[in-house]
Structure formats: structure tokens, C-alpha cells
Design a protein around this motif. Structure first.
Motif, short mmCIF file in Angstrom:
data_model
loop_
_atom_site.label_atom_id
_atom_site.label_comp_id
_atom_site.label_asym_id
_atom_site.label_seq_id
_atom_site.Cartn_x
_atom_site.Cartn_y
_atom_site.Cartn_z
N GLY A 7 8.91 8.68 -0.86
CA GLY A 7 9.77 8.99 -1.99
C GLY A 7 11.02 8.16 -2.10
O GLY A 7 11.78 8.29 -3.07
N THR A 8 11.26 7.26 -1.13
CA THR A 8 12.43 6.39 -1.20
C THR A 8 12.34 5.47 -2.41
O THR A 8 11.28 4.90 -2.68
N VAL A 9 13.43 5.33 -3.14
CA VAL A 9 13.47 4.51 -4.35
C VAL A 9 14.19 3.19 -4.05
O VAL A 9 15.31 3.19 -3.52
N TRP A 10 13.53 2.09 -4.42
CA TRP A 10 14.09 0.76 -4.21
C TRP A 10 14.27 0.11 -5.59
O TRP A 10 13.30 -0.35 -6.20
N ASP B 38 0.84 -1.20 0.00
CA ASP B 38 0.00 0.00 0.00
C ASP B 38 0.88 1.25 0.00
O ASP B 38 1.85 1.35 0.77
N GLY B 39 0.53 2.20 -0.85
CA GLY B 39 1.26 3.46 -0.90
C GLY B 39 2.48 3.46 -1.79
O GLY B 39 3.09 4.50 -2.02
N PHE B 40 2.87 2.29 -2.31
CA PHE B 40 4.04 2.18 -3.18
C PHE B 40 3.61 2.24 -4.65
O PHE B 40 2.51 1.82 -5.00
N SER B 41 4.49 2.73 -5.50
CA SER B 41 4.26 2.74 -6.94
C SER B 41 5.48 2.18 -7.65
O SER B 41 6.56 2.05 -7.05
N CYS B 42 5.32 1.85 -8.94
CA CYS B 42 6.41 1.28 -9.72
C CYS B 42 6.73 2.18 -10.90
O CYS B 42 5.83 2.70 -11.56
#
Length: 287
Positions: free
Chosen positions: A205-208, A179-183
Motif C-alpha cells: 500500500g505504500t504510495v510512490w 511485480d505486485g505494483f499498480s499505477c
């Protein structure tokens, strides 16, 4: 002369029954623990695990002729019992045939597997190899199960629709992640041997960076893939997704064998199971 014997093996595992079952039956997991020693490399040529499904593998040892193993799954009672036939051959000559029965049950906070092998030794000298091989394999299985995550969700939609939402380059990035994450996709090629290179972006805003490399793909049944920390990054886990038709919809099971126990402990501390269930929840909401 043919010799007959019954061999019995058992191991207790620090993992839930559902996890041990996936470790025993899921092809991606079996490929990790199957080799009895570092000198042996196991190559899976074919692997499918419904009742009637077949698994074919080659055991490579330097300087020796390959050993071929053909398995057919005869009984599969998830989380309880499996029965399979097994034929071992070398150079076209059948060395042995066996019926392998595995029973899985809860054992305190973990689980226990008991394996019975009814062996017909057609070449002589196979019993010792079976004793060594199964003992080492179950030791390996215990280690694999101890660094494995398994989560499942029942989705009220037919397999074809759930599969279509997963195995589609436009749809997959829309729901993948908690939830709350985007790709943010850099490259996507959904096929056996394909890949998905993408960034997962957290709510803050952290990028994984992520890189999925796809192995075996059985349409509307199974996807095997490896998870890497970005393109060219280290492998975090070997994973698989299973799609099982059930009354009222589809049961989706997601399994992962982490590269090390330390990686698994770190993922648990990060809440990997809860986050994985959120991901499957987003898939359910989409379909």
C-alpha cells in the motif's frame, strides 16, 4: 592550409561494457556528458543512432558565436565498435572534419573505451580544441557511466506490438512497475514534450509519487524521458527506452543516468535492476 593528424584517447570505466556502450551512443546520455566544461552548453537539435542516423548539436559559449557539430553514424557494432563522421562549423564555415572510431572492451570488472580521431583541420588551430574536448568528454562519460543502470529483455513480439503496449495511455499503466505494483494515473499525455503524472502503489500500500516528462520520441525506436519524484519533485534520473527488431521479436533496452552517484547507490540497494527486469517481464507477458 589543411592539417591532418591522428589523435588517440582512452578511459577505463567502473561499469559493464553494455553500460559504457549505452553511455557512448544513447542520445540522452550523450547530452549529459558532451559539454567539455561548465562554460559550455550543448544543445541537441537532432539525435538518432542507427547506422546512417544523424546527430546535430550546437555548443553555446557566452559572448561567442555558436559552434555546430554534425555527426553521422557509419558503423555500430553494439558493445564493441562504432565509427562516425564529425563536421564542425561556425557561421556556415567548416572548421574541421573527422572520422571517429571507438572500441569498447571489458577491462577487469569494468570496461575500457579507446577512441581514435582522424582529423582534418581546415581552419587551423582545431587540433588543440579536439584534444581538450575529447579528454574532458571522456572524463565526463566515465562519471556518467558510473551512475547509470542499463537493463535489456528480448520479447517475443514484433516491435509494433511492443511499442503499442508502451506508447498507449490505456495500456502503459496496466503493466508499468515491478511485480505486485499498480499505477494510479492523475494525468497522462504521451507525446514528445508530454508527461505522465501518477502514483506507483506497492504491494503493502505504500504510495510512490512519479512524474515522467517526455523528451525526444522516435516511433517504434526510442523514447527519452526524465523521472521526477512526483509532480514538481526533484529529478531522479534521465532515462531512455530503445526498441530494436531482432530475430523472433524485439529487444527492449531501458537505460537511466541517475542524478548523482548517491542516488544510483541507493537505487542499487533497493534492487532497481531486478525490479526493472520485473517491469519488462510484465510488458512481455502483456504482449
Amino acid at each position: 592550409m589543411t592539417g591532418f593528424s591522428t589523435l588517440r584517447f582512452a578511459r577505463s570505466v567502473a561499469a559493464p561494457v553494455a553500460t559504457l556502450w549505452q553511455g557512448w551512443t544513447a542520445p540522452a546520455a550523450r547530452a549529459i556528458w558532451a559539454a567539455p566544461s561548465p562554460e559550455v552548453t550543448v544543445e541537441f537539435l537532432e539525435a538518432d543512432t542507427p547506422v546512417g542516423g544523424r546527430e546535430v548539436s550546437l555548443c553555446h559559449v557566452a559572448g561567442e558565436e555558436d559552434i555546430r557539430c554534425e555527426v553521422v553514424w557509419l558503423v555500430l557494432e553494439p558493445g564493441r565498435r562504432s565509427v562516425n563522421s564529425e563536421v564542425i562549423s561556425r557561421g556556415g564555415l567548416t572548421l574541421s572534419a573527422a572520422l571517429v572510431t571507438a572500441e569498447v572492451q571489458a577491462d577487469g570488472e569494468g570496461a575500457r573505451i579507446e577512441v581514435t580521431v582522424q582529423l582534418a583541420d581546415l581552419a587551423g588551430g582545431m587540433e588543440a580544441g579536439y584534444r581538450t574536448g575529447f579528454a574532458a568528454g571522456l572524463d565526463n562519460l566515465a562519471g556518467v557511466a558510473g551512475r547509470m543502470m542499463v537493463i535489456s529483455r528480448r520479447i517475443e513480439a514484433p516491435v509494433a506490438r511492443v511499442w503499442g503496449a508502451w506508447w498507449d495511455a490505456d495500456t502503459l499503466p496496466r503493466w508499468w512497475g515491478p511485480d505486485g505494483f499498480s499505477c494510479r494515473t492523475a494525468r497522462i499525455d504521451l507525446r514528445a514534450g508530454g508527461e505522465w503524472v501518477f502514483d506507483m502503489i506497492g504491494p503493502d500500500g505504500t504510495v510512490w509519487p512519479n512524474h515522467h516528462r517526455y523528451g525526444a520520441v522516435l516511433p517504434e525506436a526510442r523514447i527519452d524521458y526524465a523521472l521526477h519524484a512526483g509532480e514538481g519533485g526533484p529529478k531522479h534520473a534521465d532515462a531512455w527506452a530503445l526498441f530494436l527488431p531482432v530475430e523472433g521479436g524485439t529487444e527492449v533496452t531501458l537505460g537511466m543516468v541517475f542524478a548523482s552517484a548517491e542516488e544510483w547507490q541507493g537505487a542499487k540497494g533497493f534492487g532497481a535492476e531486478a525490479l526493472g527486469l520485473q517491469t519488462l517481464g510484465k510488458l512481455a507477458a502483456l504482449v
